[in-house]
Design a protein around this motif. Sequence first.
Motif, short mmCIF file in Angstrom:
data_model
loop_
_atom_site.label_atom_id
_atom_site.label_comp_id
_atom_site.label_asym_id
_atom_site.label_seq_id
_atom_site.Cartn_x
_atom_site.Cartn_y
_atom_site.Cartn_z
N GLY A 17 0.78 -1.24 0.00
CA GLY A 17 0.00 0.00 0.00
C GLY A 17 0.80 1.27 0.00
O GLY A 17 0.27 2.35 0.27
N MET A 18 2.11 1.19 -0.30
CA MET A 18 2.88 2.43 -0.42
C MET A 18 2.23 3.34 -1.45
O MET A 18 1.78 2.88 -2.49
CB MET A 18 4.30 2.09 -0.88
CG MET A 18 5.22 3.29 -0.95
SD MET A 18 6.83 2.86 -1.64
CE MET A 18 6.35 2.58 -3.35
N PRO A 19 2.14 4.66 -1.17
CA PRO A 19 1.56 5.56 -2.18
C PRO A 19 2.36 5.47 -3.48
O PRO A 19 3.59 5.30 -3.43
CB PRO A 19 1.72 6.95 -1.55
CG PRO A 19 2.12 6.75 -0.15
CD PRO A 19 2.61 5.35 0.02
N SER A 20 1.66 5.62 -4.60
CA SER A 20 2.34 5.45 -5.89
C SER A 20 3.51 6.41 -6.04
O SER A 20 4.54 6.07 -6.62
CB SER A 20 1.35 5.63 -7.03
OG SER A 20 0.74 6.90 -6.93
N GLY A 21 3.38 7.63 -5.49
CA GLY A 21 4.46 8.60 -5.60
C GLY A 21 5.74 8.17 -4.93
O GLY A 21 6.81 8.69 -5.22
N GLY A 22 5.63 7.22 -4.00
CA GLY A 22 6.82 6.83 -3.24
C GLY A 22 7.79 5.94 -3.99
O GLY A 22 8.89 5.67 -3.50
N TYR A 25 11.75 7.01 -4.99
CA TYR A 25 12.62 7.18 -3.82
C TYR A 25 12.85 5.85 -3.12
O TYR A 25 13.96 5.53 -2.70
CB TYR A 25 11.99 8.19 -2.86
CG TYR A 25 12.84 8.52 -1.66
CD1 TYR A 25 13.98 9.31 -1.80
CD2 TYR A 25 12.51 8.03 -0.40
CE1 TYR A 25 14.76 9.62 -0.69
CE2 TYR A 25 13.30 8.33 0.70
CZ TYR A 25 14.42 9.13 0.55
OH TYR A 25 15.19 9.43 1.64
N ARG A 26 11.80 5.07 -3.02
CA ARG A 26 11.91 3.77 -2.38
C ARG A 26 12.88 2.87 -3.12
O ARG A 26 13.69 2.16 -2.52
CB ARG A 26 10.52 3.12 -2.28
CG ARG A 26 10.46 1.77 -1.59
CD ARG A 26 10.98 1.78 -0.18
NE ARG A 26 10.38 2.74 0.71
CZ ARG A 26 9.26 2.54 1.39
NH1 ARG A 26 8.63 1.41 1.30
NH2 ARG A 26 8.79 3.48 2.19
N GLU A 28 15.43 3.83 -4.83
CA GLU A 28 16.79 4.29 -4.50
C GLU A 28 17.22 3.80 -3.12
O GLU A 28 18.35 3.36 -2.92
CB GLU A 28 16.84 5.82 -4.49
CG GLU A 28 16.80 6.45 -5.86
CD GLU A 28 16.70 7.97 -5.74
OE1 GLU A 28 17.30 8.56 -4.82
OE2 GLU A 28 15.99 8.58 -6.57
N ASP B 212 -1.88 10.02 -3.77
CA ASP B 212 -0.84 9.43 -4.61
C ASP B 212 0.53 9.65 -3.98
O ASP B 212 1.52 9.05 -4.38
CB ASP B 212 -0.83 10.05 -6.02
CG ASP B 212 -2.05 9.59 -6.81
OD1 ASP B 212 -2.55 8.48 -6.52
OD2 ASP B 212 -2.49 10.34 -7.69
N ARG B 215 -0.50 8.10 2.49
CA ARG B 215 -1.57 7.22 2.86
C ARG B 215 -1.98 7.46 4.30
O ARG B 215 -1.27 8.12 5.07
CB ARG B 215 -1.23 5.74 2.61
CG ARG B 215 0.06 5.26 3.24
CD ARG B 215 0.31 3.78 2.90
NE ARG B 215 -0.42 2.91 3.82
CZ ARG B 215 -0.37 1.59 3.79
NH1 ARG B 215 0.36 0.98 2.88
NH2 ARG B 215 -1.05 0.87 4.67
N LYS B 230 7.80 11.83 -1.83
CA LYS B 230 6.40 11.74 -2.25
C LYS B 230 5.71 10.61 -1.52
O LYS B 230 4.92 9.86 -2.09
CB LYS B 230 6.34 11.50 -3.77
CG LYS B 230 6.93 12.64 -4.58
CD LYS B 230 6.81 12.35 -6.06
CE LYS B 230 7.59 13.37 -6.88
NZ LYS B 230 7.62 13.01 -8.29
N ASP B 231 6.06 10.45 -0.27
CA ASP B 231 5.48 9.35 0.53
C ASP B 231 5.31 9.81 1.97
O ASP B 231 6.19 9.65 2.80
CB ASP B 231 6.41 8.12 0.44
CG ASP B 231 5.79 6.89 1.08
OD1 ASP B 231 4.70 7.00 1.67
OD2 ASP B 231 6.42 5.81 1.00
N ARG B 233 3.07 9.64 5.38
CA ARG B 233 2.12 8.76 6.05
C ARG B 233 1.45 9.48 7.22
O ARG B 233 2.13 9.99 8.10
CB ARG B 233 2.85 7.52 6.60
CG ARG B 233 3.74 6.82 5.59
CD ARG B 233 2.93 5.97 4.63
NE ARG B 233 3.76 5.42 3.57
CZ ARG B 233 4.18 4.16 3.53
NH1 ARG B 233 3.85 3.33 4.50
NH2 ARG B 233 4.92 3.72 2.54
#
Lengths: 489, 489
Positions: A17-22, A25-26, A28, B212, B215, B230-231, B233
């Motif tokens: 469920g990580m937001p799509s924007g993440g 960065y994730r 990396e 997006d 969350r 961009k994440d 929470r």
Amino acid sequence: MKLQTAADTLEWDERTGMPSGGGDYRAEQVSMLRGMVHELRTDAQYGDDLCRLIDDVAGQDPHSDESATVRELHRDWDRDRKLPTPLVRKTSEATVKGQQVWDAARKSNDFAKFRPSLENIISLKREAGERWSEGSDRTPYEALLDEYEPDASVEQLQKIFDDVRVPLVKLIAEIKDAPVQPNVSILEQDFCVDAQRKFSHRISKLIGFDFDRGRLDETSHPFCTTLGPKDIRILTRFETNWVPSGIFGTLHETGHGLYEQGMRYEWFGLPPGSYVSLGMHESQSRLWENQVGRSRAFWSHLYEETQATFAPQLDNVTLDEFHFAVNTIRPSLIRVEADEATYNLHIIIRFDLERQLIEGTLSVADLPAAWNSRYQSDLGITPPSDADGVLQDVHWSAGLIGYFPTYTLGNLASAQLYDAAAVELGDLEAMFAQGNFKPLLEWLVEHVHRHGRCYSGSELIQKATGKPLSADALVGYLQGKLRPLYGLS
Amino acid sequence: MKLQTAADTLEWDERTGMPSGGGDYRAEQVSMLRGMVHELRTDAQYGDDLCRLIDDVAGQDPHSDESATVRELHRDWDRDRKLPTPLVRKTSEATVKGQQVWDAARKSNDFAKFRPSLENIISLKREAGERWSEGSDRTPYEALLDEYEPDASVEQLQKIFDDVRVPLVKLIAEIKDAPVQPNVSILEQDFCVDAQRKFSHRISKLIGFDFDRGRLDETSHPFCTTLGPKDIRILTRFETNWVPSGIFGTLHETGHGLYEQGMRYEWFGLPPGSYVSLGMHESQSRLWENQVGRSRAFWSHLYEETQATFAPQLDNVTLDEFHFAVNTIRPSLIRVEADEATYNLHIIIRFDLERQLIEGTLSVADLPAAWNSRYQSDLGITPPSDADGVLQDVHWSAGLIGYFPTYTLGNLASAQLYDAAAVELGDLEAMFAQGNFKPLLEWLVEHVHRHGRCYSGSELIQKATGKPLSADALVGYLQGKLRPLYGLS
């Protein structure tokens, strides 16, 4: 290990469920952490220490925790150091990008779009296989296999897979024309997702998953991951109009989770506390999903509760009808939707094709045609599109070559282990009918889980079942269950 | 930064449902990652580079991204290096243990059990404050404040807090005896948690949270954490019999989340992309929770939907009754349950007491008596036990000294920023009544979020509102809203 499980936790989060924007960065972050792990694993001092230790343990019991720790860590280190850093980096970039390109190609049903990526990946994996196999009696494909199934040989796999394929193709054909057929539509009703969620939690716990040392979540592609010695995450998914997806997905992932929970946590992160091979891991998931979860005894214990959970959908469905329906055998296009008999045919096709790709006897350009031709000859169906054919699986785009055969190895081992447990424990089905799954789980812990990597996969099978892995148990199990169900003599 | 956010992700996971067995290993993981971050942050070469750069940017616009980056990173580094490693380690151990001891002491209502831990923590924090303030015109307590509110002075805080306390104590007393009172019981009905969950998601999105890039989850102690550019929470909690908990908790954390989402993500991890102070962060959460979320216009837009969501509980409750109930003002013992008027009195007490603890003018032994005496004089109630008194907050046990005042600074800033936005944008309430929150959010992004740490907190307030921070806006806002509601002239 702490860095590695940190990266695993980030990936678990990414898939729950990580937001799509993440995403960027994730990626990396994970890549940085994996890079740090790789650096530690290939450290020169660490290698020197292992080489010294390997001399120290020579002559000791090779299956002791100490010997296994040194031997297996040395083996991992030796594999790692054989790959030059640029190759590792190029492979990592190619597979990250490969998965994106594959995803787009699949969505637009355009194999040509994926072809250059796959060619690149195959060539990089071939190079890795060549470097690993150099100076040994292994072929490059076998060296790739070693990554997932350390002591499997192509010759042995081909023999066993033949022994599986021939009788299964015949059985599946007989079933197609069998006098009685299950009513699958009873599983395609509107099943409340919340009820499925609670039921999944219930059956996972029932067969022995310890929720103080794990949890169950939802994702789009179910998996199991270990984030710490007492923190095992299993993930499933639910479909409103296909209740087996949640039930058997949960049993399958719980089987993986039970293996992880059955290891000795004081050895966490070291070979005695790690799984021996992907095939053995899959044997545990398949055993709970199929040998247990698709048995009549399992459902005889649970069926009243199942009916109450999914009322009124199952009100007029008998236990026998339900049990027959969850044992539907039907050739289909998509591996992940395949039943337990035809599943192996999907795998054998992939095993043959990926081996030829690495050996260079099949070009990526010719792959879709070869794929379709094998589906026609083995399963009697031709994919209407590459999206539902050669593009259906993520594996090759992720560089996972040598991975597919472990699925069928798991099926073979699950049947053979189950038979051996039954010989020793007596009537397992009678126990299931009482809701008693503990003896079976304890037998698996004792004979498989707790040994970690102290034995190889084939040694473990020999030790636990008294014979080497063969097709007999799986074929016997499927014949024994399916023939009576379908009214075949 | 990637390591730091990796540790943050592990902590987010720990607080959103990690299996209980995972605790020990997770603590080791997080501590290892934080240690690696600390090592990088205090690296000698890094310090040398910063010292060279700080000369390079001298004379440039101090509010440019480049100047701010160098200045603020140098400031952080300079603070870090002033603390000797043994002090950092001792403080870390004392606060990890302190929180466990505090938790046990609170549960058994036994301040004596916590006293030695707190004495140790106060003495360690005093030493840190002394080392930080050495050679500057700051007092040790101000140096501790700097951690959270970089340019606040005690003299200024005392002045503003007095300006808040005096009129608020009077207003709260008037309200207590006011001719009309809200019917709080309408909020204490049985509210379906699943409906609350959906409603929270809805209002968070309505005021502008971008799902997006973020969350919303559940936890026992709500918070907001940023795991990547961009994440973002946000975490809330729901209580069946107290619907404001979920609604205003969500609006509050969404306010924090909007600040994080409003920053320039290309500066993520660097001062121009970081929040300026805790007070400013709190101003954003409070503004959306209170100025927006407790306004009549907000509910006039949402109330029909609210009634439908929580049918039949609110069927016979009018918009005015609901709006009045969510603006209940009532002195209470527990800070986290306090309304927006009395909340500040809780904070001012803590500010005074923690300052005296650091200055040495109050001993830990005398703290419970001092606490109870202030509650009696400021709020008119005496805690029946230390568990509901001096032991109620985790902060001091975690070494968070100088943190409390930022809550009231946030309240002050939220009111002042809101007024300035209204002057520039016109009738905000008319916009809310139309469900239009975009102009306000854009104003905040423009005047606060996007500046990151390029200005100090007080500079930012001056720039955005045209005057220094004062008590006027908050007192005016509360008088203006509450007097008419309670029928006071």
